[in-house]
Enzyme design. Structure first.
Site, PDB file in Angstrom:
ATOM      1  N   GLY A  27       0.834  -1.230  -0.043  1.00 53.07           N
ATOM      2  CA  GLY A  27      -0.054   0.030  -0.031  1.00 53.07           C
ATOM      3  C   GLY A  27       0.895   1.244  -0.241  1.00 53.07           C
ATOM      4  N   GLY A  43       8.594   0.412   2.867  1.00 55.76           N
ATOM      5  CA  GLY A  43       8.717  -0.334   3.827  1.00 55.76           C
ATOM      6  C   GLY A  43       8.586   0.117   5.413  1.00 55.76           C
ATOM      7  N   SER A  72       8.584   1.876  -3.856  1.00 53.40           N
ATOM      8  CA  SER A  72       8.804   1.194  -5.097  1.00 53.40           C
ATOM      9  C   SER A  72       7.668   1.538  -6.252  1.00 53.40           C
ATOM     10  CB  SER A  72       9.115   0.012  -4.938  1.00 53.40           C
ATOM     11  OG  SER A  72       7.995  -0.908  -4.672  1.00 53.40           O
ATOM     12  N   GLU A  73       6.496   1.874  -5.620  1.00 51.11           N
ATOM     13  CA  GLU A  73       5.575   2.226  -6.593  1.00 51.11           C
ATOM     14  C   GLU A  73       5.296   3.680  -7.174  1.00 51.11           C
ATOM     15  OE1 GLU A  73       4.225  -0.074  -8.143  1.00 51.11           O
ATOM     16  OE2 GLU A  73       3.536  -1.874  -6.712  1.00 51.11           O
ATOM     17  N   HIS A  92      -3.042   3.314  -3.604  1.00 50.74           N
ATOM     18  CA  HIS A  92      -2.862   1.946  -3.835  1.00 50.74           C
ATOM     19  C   HIS A  92      -2.711   1.030  -2.728  1.00 50.74           C
ATOM     20  CE1 HIS A  92      -1.413  -1.767  -5.585  1.00 50.74           C
ATOM     21  NE2 HIS A  92      -0.028  -1.541  -5.188  1.00 50.74           N
ATOM     22  N   HIS A  94      -3.956  -3.315  -1.200  1.00 46.58           N
ATOM     23  CA  HIS A  94      -4.226  -4.537  -1.317  1.00 46.58           C
ATOM     24  C   HIS A  94      -5.499  -5.088  -0.382  1.00 46.58           C
ATOM     25  CE1 HIS A  94       0.065  -5.473  -3.090  1.00 46.58           C
ATOM     26  NE2 HIS A  94      -0.701  -4.450  -3.659  1.00 46.58           N
ATOM     27  N   HIS A 155      -2.650  -8.332  -8.501  1.00 45.97           N
ATOM     28  CA  HIS A 155      -2.167  -7.333  -7.648  1.00 45.97           C
ATOM     29  C   HIS A 155      -2.712  -6.684  -6.510  1.00 45.97           C
ATOM     30  CE1 HIS A 155       1.579  -5.183  -6.566  1.00 45.97           C
ATOM     31  NE2 HIS A 155       0.934  -3.922  -6.617  1.00 45.97           N
TER      32      HIS A 155
END
Length: 211
Positions: A27, A43, A72-73, A92, A94, A155
């Site tokens: 996320g 992280g 990283s997104e 974003h 999950h 994803h």
């Protein structure tokens, strides 16, 4: 630097954590204003973020603020802002039920839930793209022409809004709707509304997303 926008990203991150929609490894949230993107770090526990941990990215994709490395997104967020001029926030994550649909590449749709039909119509699934790259967004671009929520194949979910809070609200609603539809299917056979009623609610949705 816009401290108000940084605090908005922090507030959204904390609420999504409280709702179990994000965690330290899944996320990310961002907001954009005056050419700068404010985005959560990689992280880190979303509930424990501090102001200085929010990365600030300029139009040249350079980090000009924040003590932590961005998620990283980041490429996905930057590309998302290029899709439509009205996007000021991106979420974003999950969530369990939406992500299950994404993993199965199964859209979320119904003819028996008026709130879903009027507000979202369908949660479409974009083809798989590798996480952490711009490829993840390619299949989602056409969907964002008529929707603010898209499932990313294998994803998770990506939502956009005028603000990060707006995008957050859509994710929360989308997950709650998907959960209700799952349990409705497990309970029995959902009762569809008439075609006339369906068209009525679809027309409400269509009127919102004419661009």
């Amino acid at each position: 630097m816009d401290r108000e926008l940084i605090n908005q990203v922090l507030a959204v991150a904390k609420r999504l954590d409280e709702k179990n929609l994000v965690n330290a490894f899944e996320g990310n949230i961002s907001a954009k204003k005056d050419g700068l993107v404010y985005i959560t770090p990689t992280g880190k526990n979303k509930a424990l973020l501090k102001e200085d941990m929010i990365a600030v990215i300029n139009e040249d994709k350079e980090q000009i603020g924040g003590s932590c490395r961005p998620t990283s997104e980041l490429p996905m967020h930057l590309e998302t802002y290029r899709i439509r001029e009205d996007i000021g926030g991106v979420v974003h994550c999950h969530p369990t039920f939406l992500t299950a649909h994404a993993i199965c590449n199964k859209p979320v749709e119904t003819k028996g839930y008026p709130e879903m039909m009027a507000n979202f119509k369908i949660f479409e699934v974009a083809p798989y793209g590798r996480p952490g790259t711009e490829e993840i967004l390619k299949g989602a671009v056409p969907v964002f022409a008529h929707s603010d929520v898209v499932l990313l194949g294998n994803h998770g979910v990506l939502a956009v809004g005028e603000t990060a809070e707006d995008a957050m609200n859509k994710v929360e609603a989308a997950e709650a709707i998907t959960k209700a539809l799952y349990y409705a299917g497990a309970l029995g056979t959902p009762l569809d509304l008439s075609e006339e009623e369906c068209e009525y609610f679809y027309s409400i949705y269509d009127s919102k997303y004419r661009r």
